[in-house]
Scaffold this motif. Structure first.
Motif, short mmCIF file in Angstrom:
data_model
loop_
_atom_site.label_atom_id
_atom_site.label_comp_id
_atom_site.label_asym_id
_atom_site.label_seq_id
_atom_site.Cartn_x
_atom_site.Cartn_y
_atom_site.Cartn_z
N THR A 78 -8.58 4.52 -2.94
CA THR A 78 -9.64 5.29 -2.46
C THR A 78 -9.27 6.57 -2.65
O THR A 78 -8.18 7.04 -1.83
N ILE A 79 -10.22 7.58 -3.07
CA ILE A 79 -9.95 8.95 -2.97
C ILE A 79 -10.57 9.71 -1.90
O ILE A 79 -11.81 9.45 -1.69
N SER A 80 -10.01 10.53 -1.42
CA SER A 80 -10.78 11.38 -0.24
C SER A 80 -10.11 12.75 -0.30
O SER A 80 -9.11 13.14 -0.81
N ARG A 81 -10.90 13.69 0.45
CA ARG A 81 -10.21 14.92 0.43
C ARG A 81 -10.61 15.58 1.79
O ARG A 81 -11.50 15.33 2.55
N ALA A 82 -9.79 16.75 2.21
CA ALA A 82 -9.86 17.35 3.29
C ALA A 82 -10.16 19.00 3.08
O ALA A 82 -8.97 19.59 2.54
N ASN A 83 -11.27 19.31 2.90
CA ASN A 83 -11.62 20.74 2.08
C ASN A 83 -10.91 21.71 2.77
O ASN A 83 -10.44 22.65 2.31
N ALA A 84 -10.75 21.81 4.41
CA ALA A 84 -10.30 22.64 5.14
C ALA A 84 -8.73 23.00 4.83
O ALA A 84 -8.37 24.04 5.12
N LYS A 85 -8.19 22.09 4.37
CA LYS A 85 -6.75 21.99 4.19
C LYS A 85 -6.44 22.06 2.61
O LYS A 85 -5.18 22.07 2.25
N ASN A 86 -7.55 21.86 1.62
CA ASN A 86 -7.36 21.77 0.26
C ASN A 86 -6.32 20.85 -0.25
O ASN A 86 -5.51 20.84 -1.08
N THR A 87 -6.69 19.58 0.45
CA THR A 87 -5.74 18.57 0.07
C THR A 87 -6.57 17.27 -0.26
O THR A 87 -7.96 17.14 0.26
N VAL A 88 -5.96 16.70 -1.06
CA VAL A 88 -6.64 15.47 -1.80
C VAL A 88 -5.86 14.22 -1.58
O VAL A 88 -4.40 14.30 -1.60
N TYR A 89 -6.37 13.05 -1.18
CA TYR A 89 -5.61 11.96 -0.76
C TYR A 89 -5.80 10.86 -1.85
O TYR A 89 -6.79 10.72 -2.43
N LEU A 90 -4.88 9.93 -2.28
CA LEU A 90 -5.19 8.74 -2.67
C LEU A 90 -4.65 7.62 -2.12
O LEU A 90 -3.40 7.53 -1.96
N GLN A 91 -5.44 6.71 -1.27
CA GLN A 91 -5.05 5.50 -0.86
C GLN A 91 -5.13 4.55 -1.58
O GLN A 91 -6.11 3.93 -2.23
N MET A 92 -3.85 3.68 -1.71
CA MET A 92 -3.74 2.64 -3.00
C MET A 92 -3.41 1.37 -2.14
O MET A 92 -2.29 1.49 -1.41
N ASN A 93 -4.27 0.39 -2.27
CA ASN A 93 -4.00 -0.94 -1.50
C ASN A 93 -3.94 -1.91 -2.75
O ASN A 93 -4.30 -1.74 -3.75
N SER A 94 -3.48 -3.14 -2.33
CA SER A 94 -3.28 -4.33 -3.25
C SER A 94 -2.64 -3.82 -4.58
O SER A 94 -3.16 -4.21 -5.68
N LEU A 95 -1.66 -2.96 -4.34
CA LEU A 95 -1.06 -2.61 -5.70
C LEU A 95 -0.45 -3.66 -6.50
O LEU A 95 0.03 -4.71 -5.93
N SER A 130 0.81 -1.19 -0.03
CA SER A 130 0.01 -0.17 -0.21
C SER A 130 0.72 1.19 0.09
O SER A 130 1.86 1.22 0.55
N LEU A 131 0.24 2.24 -0.65
CA LEU A 131 1.18 3.58 -0.44
C LEU A 131 -0.16 4.73 -0.30
O LEU A 131 -1.32 4.39 -0.94
N ARG A 132 -0.05 5.63 0.28
CA ARG A 132 -0.86 6.89 0.26
C ARG A 132 -0.42 8.12 -0.45
O ARG A 132 0.76 8.74 0.13
N LEU A 133 -0.85 8.78 -1.44
CA LEU A 133 -0.61 9.93 -1.92
C LEU A 133 -1.33 11.07 -1.34
O LEU A 133 -2.53 10.94 -1.10
N SER A 134 -0.52 12.30 -1.19
CA SER A 134 -1.29 13.65 -1.03
C SER A 134 -0.80 14.39 -1.80
O SER A 134 0.20 14.61 -2.35
N CYS A 135 -1.85 15.40 -1.95
CA CYS A 135 -1.64 16.72 -2.79
C CYS A 135 -2.26 17.80 -2.01
O CYS A 135 -3.49 18.03 -1.88
N ALA A 136 -1.62 18.93 -1.87
CA ALA A 136 -1.87 20.11 -1.14
C ALA A 136 -1.97 21.38 -2.09
O ALA A 136 -0.98 21.43 -2.79
N ALA A 137 -3.07 21.96 -2.14
CA ALA A 137 -3.37 23.26 -3.01
C ALA A 137 -3.14 24.36 -2.22
O ALA A 137 -3.74 24.61 -1.11
N SER A 138 -2.38 25.36 -2.73
CA SER A 138 -2.48 26.57 -1.89
C SER A 138 -2.09 27.67 -3.15
O SER A 138 -2.14 27.55 -4.32
N GLY A 139 -2.42 29.03 -2.62
CA GLY A 139 -2.34 30.06 -3.38
C GLY A 139 -3.68 30.98 -3.32
O GLY A 139 -4.43 30.98 -2.42
#
Length: 120
Positions: free
Chosen positions: A68-85, A17-26
């Motif tokens: 599984t994709i998810s997002r934290a709206n307050a942080k402008n961040t999106v995640y991608l949880q990748m299992n069974s790669l 498994s891996l978990r990707l994160s992406c934070a948006a700013s500006g």
């Protein structure tokens, strides 16, 4: 301008498994959709998963049930949880964010890409 910073890629064995994160700013007024795309060597960039501001999600058939994709709206961040790669998940993964910039209006921004390598 909107900047995206990705993290979380790496090397993992098949089944791991891996978990990707992406934070948006500006100068973000609002974000409509956040998503992940991937591009393997010699192939086009394809959608992996997307999530809207209402929480609706859409996945590529090849990753359904594993990612599984998810997002934290307050942080402008999106995640991608990748299992069974699988080795075929090996690619550069790009974050994509669409929304409204305070000064520039509608925007579409891409992250710098993060390498995911799955060994067999």
């Amino acid at each position: 301008q909107v900047q995206l910073v990705e993290s979380g890629g790496g090397l993992v064995q098949a089944g791991g498994s891996l978990r990707l994160s992406c934070a948006a700013s500006g100068s973000i007024f609002s974000i409509n959709a956040m998503g992940w795309y991937r591009q393997a060597p010699g192939k086009q960039r394809d959608l992996v998963a997307v999530i809207t501001n209402s929480g609706s999600t859409n996945y590529a058939d090849s990753v359904k049930g594993r990612f599984t994709i998810s997002r934290a709206n307050a942080k402008n961040t999106v995640y991608l949880q990748m299992n069974s790669l699988k080795p075929e998940d090996t690619a550069v993964y790009y974050c994509n964010v669409q929304g409204l910039d305070i000064m520039l209006g509608q925007f579409v921004s891409w992250g710098q890409g993060t390498q995911v390598t799955v060994s067999s």
